[in-house]
Design an enzyme around this catalytic site. Structure first.
Site, PDB file in Angstrom:
ATOM      1  N   HIS A 110     -37.421 -17.393   0.498  1.00 14.99           N
ATOM      2  CA  HIS A 110     -36.003 -17.397   0.114  1.00 14.99           C
ATOM      3  C   HIS A 110     -35.212 -18.566   0.688  1.00 14.99           C
ATOM      4  O   HIS A 110     -34.028 -18.718   0.394  1.00 14.99           O
ATOM      5  CB  HIS A 110     -35.325 -16.084   0.514  1.00 14.99           C
TER       6      HIS A 110
HETATM    7  C1  UD1 Z   1     -28.851 -14.779   3.890  1.00 15.13           C
HETATM    8  C2  UD1 Z   1     -28.807 -15.451   5.254  1.00 15.13           C
HETATM    9  C3  UD1 Z   1     -30.227 -15.742   5.723  1.00 15.13           C
HETATM   10  C4  UD1 Z   1     -31.081 -14.505   5.686  1.00 15.13           C
HETATM   11  C5  UD1 Z   1     -31.052 -13.937   4.269  1.00 15.13           C
HETATM   12  C6  UD1 Z   1     -31.900 -12.686   4.138  1.00 15.13           C
HETATM   13  C7  UD1 Z   1     -26.865 -16.887   5.645  1.00 15.13           C
HETATM   14  C8  UD1 Z   1     -26.387 -18.274   5.743  1.00 15.13           C
HETATM   15  N1  UD1 Z   1     -28.105 -16.723   5.194  1.00 15.13           N
HETATM   16  O1  UD1 Z   1     -29.336 -15.729   2.961  1.00 15.13           O
HETATM   17  O2  UD1 Z   1     -30.172 -16.214   7.059  1.00 15.13           O
HETATM   18  O3  UD1 Z   1     -32.414 -14.813   6.059  1.00 15.13           O
HETATM   19  O4  UD1 Z   1     -29.682 -13.636   3.957  1.00 15.13           O
HETATM   20  O5  UD1 Z   1     -31.752 -12.095   2.915  1.00 15.13           O
HETATM   21  O6  UD1 Z   1     -26.124 -15.971   5.979  1.00 15.13           O
HETATM   22  N2  UD1 Z   1     -27.426 -11.479  -3.578  1.00 15.13           N
HETATM   23  C9  UD1 Z   1     -27.635 -10.372  -4.364  1.00 15.13           C
HETATM   24  N3  UD1 Z   1     -27.496  -9.150  -3.771  1.00 15.13           N
HETATM   25  C10 UD1 Z   1     -27.168  -8.997  -2.477  1.00 15.13           C
HETATM   26  C11 UD1 Z   1     -26.963 -10.145  -1.692  1.00 15.13           C
HETATM   27  C12 UD1 Z   1     -27.104 -11.378  -2.254  1.00 15.13           C
HETATM   28  O7  UD1 Z   1     -27.931 -10.465  -5.539  1.00 15.13           O
HETATM   29  O8  UD1 Z   1     -27.040  -7.850  -1.999  1.00 15.13           O
HETATM   30  C13 UD1 Z   1     -27.559 -12.829  -4.179  1.00 15.13           C
HETATM   31  C14 UD1 Z   1     -26.274 -13.625  -4.031  1.00 15.13           C
HETATM   32  O9  UD1 Z   1     -25.488 -13.474  -5.128  1.00 15.13           O
HETATM   33  C15 UD1 Z   1     -26.784 -15.045  -3.863  1.00 15.13           C
HETATM   34  C16 UD1 Z   1     -28.157 -14.881  -3.292  1.00 15.13           C
HETATM   35  O10 UD1 Z   1     -28.537 -13.521  -3.443  1.00 15.13           O
HETATM   36  O11 UD1 Z   1     -26.882 -15.688  -5.081  1.00 15.13           O
HETATM   37  C17 UD1 Z   1     -28.192 -15.298  -1.856  1.00 15.13           C
HETATM   38  O12 UD1 Z   1     -27.381 -14.465  -1.020  1.00 15.13           O
HETATM   39  P1  UD1 Z   1     -26.587 -15.062   0.233  1.00 15.13           P
HETATM   40  O13 UD1 Z   1     -25.936 -13.972   0.989  1.00 15.13           O
HETATM   41  O14 UD1 Z   1     -25.752 -16.178  -0.236  1.00 15.13           O
HETATM   42  O15 UD1 Z   1     -27.655 -15.732   1.168  1.00 15.13           O
HETATM   43  P2  UD1 Z   1     -29.203 -15.469   1.386  1.00 15.13           P
HETATM   44  O16 UD1 Z   1     -29.958 -16.545   0.681  1.00 15.13           O
HETATM   45  O17 UD1 Z   1     -29.555 -14.052   1.080  1.00 15.13           O
END
Ligand code: UD1
Length: 365
Positions: free
Chosen positions: A209
């Site tokens: 990821h």
């Molecule tokens: C975040 C953390 C990372 C951690 C990871 C684990 C930061 C900077 N990064 O990254 O350290 O290892 O989480 O998962 O805080 N999304 C969903 N559903 C959710 C949450 C997110 O669909 O419940 C989607 C969001 O819309 C986004 C993507 O997943 O497009 C990434 O989510 P985001 O919270 O931005 O960061 P992560 O890449 O998950």
């Protein structure tokens, strides 16, 4: 005293569960200590958040800031504004943050600017890779942290180099491992075990990821092609993070032994890891869990903020260059992967140590 416990994203939930339990225990013994659980809403899906609360018996958050998805700045700003409002209405005595996600950094800044002390659980670790959002979060949080609860001696050395005095640094171990050890007997076979006819030590678990691996189509495709081509047909179970799912939609990568599944709950995911042949990942936390479970772990990153998973544990850094995958997988199949031991104080008793220390610092009786 009232402690705000901040949780926002998936890797936070297993770290806060034992801390809440330890606070409740001290409270039940008559100590003047209580907590308020604040979920920022950075992760909000059932499978990225809700299922962890259910499976790990974490109480419902007292407050949910409901920030949701967005760019780094949108999320950080939203969390700061919302948490500041809460603190202005009803301040707490200590803001306790864990890990390195955006919520960790945003809440510590909001609290500190209102004169509230900050405790950082898992403080002091560094990848020295400033292109990672998590590294920026770690550095900014630590710059204003009052009490560091650290997982390794390396973290202490990092903090002291940055000018922090050792009277603020407490080597307590790893709360994520408290949760892992506590739940060993509760780990649960996922439905896909029977659906795919999996057998112990006969499959890989893979998670990807990190922006460096998944935000660019060609990189993700090259990594996955190399993994598939060098897997000797062994099953690969791939629970796909939402960030990676978006990218995979356009790529159409298929192989008979590659099995995509959605993000899994804690108990099922760790069951799969525990019985796997090896794990291929770019996560940080998973390298700690594989170390404790003694499972070979191949990390597709060029650096790690958790060096003890390599010096002591079963983790090896393979890097993000797809050309490195073939030799690494060959080494896995040859049985010559590092066997590993367990880092100091990763003994399942970290959270009670943290809460006892906080009580001492605040002269709680
Ligand atoms: C975040 C953390 C990372 C951690 C990871 C684990 C930061 C900077 N990064 O990254 O350290 O290892 O989480 O998962 O805080 N999304 C969903 N559903 C959710 C949450 C997110 O669909 O419940 C989607 C969001 O819309 C986004 C993507 O997943 O497009 C990434 O989510 P985001 O919270 O931005 O960061 P992560 O890449 O998950």
């Amino acid at each position: 005293m009232l402690i705000d416990i901040i949780a926002g994203a998936r890797p936070n939930f297993m770290k806060i569960a034992p801390i809440i339990e330890a606070i409740k225990k001290e409270k039940s013994e008559g100590k003047d200590i209580d907590y308020r659980l604040i979920h920022t809403g950075q992760h909000y899906d059932k499978n990225m958040s809700g299922s962890f609360f259910e499976e790990l018996n974490i109480p419902m958050p007292d407050i949910n800031l409901q920030i949701g998805s967005g760019t780094q700045a949108t999320q950080a700003a939203g969390i700061m504004v919302a948490y500041e409002k809460i603190l202005l209405d009803s301040p707490s005595d200590l803001c306790l943050v864990v890990g390195d996600v955006t919520s960790t950094m945003a809440c510590s800044i909001a609290a500190k600017k209102l004169g509230i002390k900050v405790a950082h659980v898992e403080g002091g670790i560094r990848s020295f890779d400033i292109t990672m959002p998590e590294e920026i979060n770690r550095m900014l949080t630590d710059a204003i942290t009052d009490y560091f609860f650290i997982t390794s001696e390396v973290a202490k050395a990092n903090l002291m180099k940055e000018g922090h005095g050792d009277e603020k640094i407490f080597f307590v171990g790893n709360t994520m491992i408290d949760t892992l050890l506590k739940n060993q007997e509760r780990l649960r076979k996922p439905a896909i075990w029977d659906e795919l006819g999996l057998a112990p030590k006969k499959y890989f678990v893979m998670t990807l990821h990190r922006p460096a691996n998944v935000d660019e189509e060609q990189q993700l495709k090259s990594l996955m092609d190399e993994i598939i081509n060098n897997s000797q047909g062994m099953d690969i179970v791939f629970p796909v993070h939402p960030r990676t799912a978006k990218m995979l939609k356009n790529l159409d990568i298929e192989a008979p032994n590659l099995h995509y599944v959605g993000p899994m709950g804690y108990l099922e995911f760790n069951y799969l890891v525990k019985h796997s042949f090896a794990v291929i990942t770019d996560s940080g936390g998973i390298t700690e869990e594989t170390t404790v479970m003694g499972i070979p772990c191949m990390t597709l990153r060029d650096n790690t903020e958790r060096p003890e998973t390599i010096t002591v544990g079963t983790n090896e850094l393979v890097g993000t260059n797809p050309d490195n995958i073939a030799p690494a997988m060959k080494k896995l199949f040859s049985g010559n992967w590092e066997k590993g031991g367990i880092p100091m104080m990763w003994d399942g008793k970290t959270a009670p140590r943290i809460v006892k220390k906080i009580a001492e610092l605040y002269s709680i009786v």
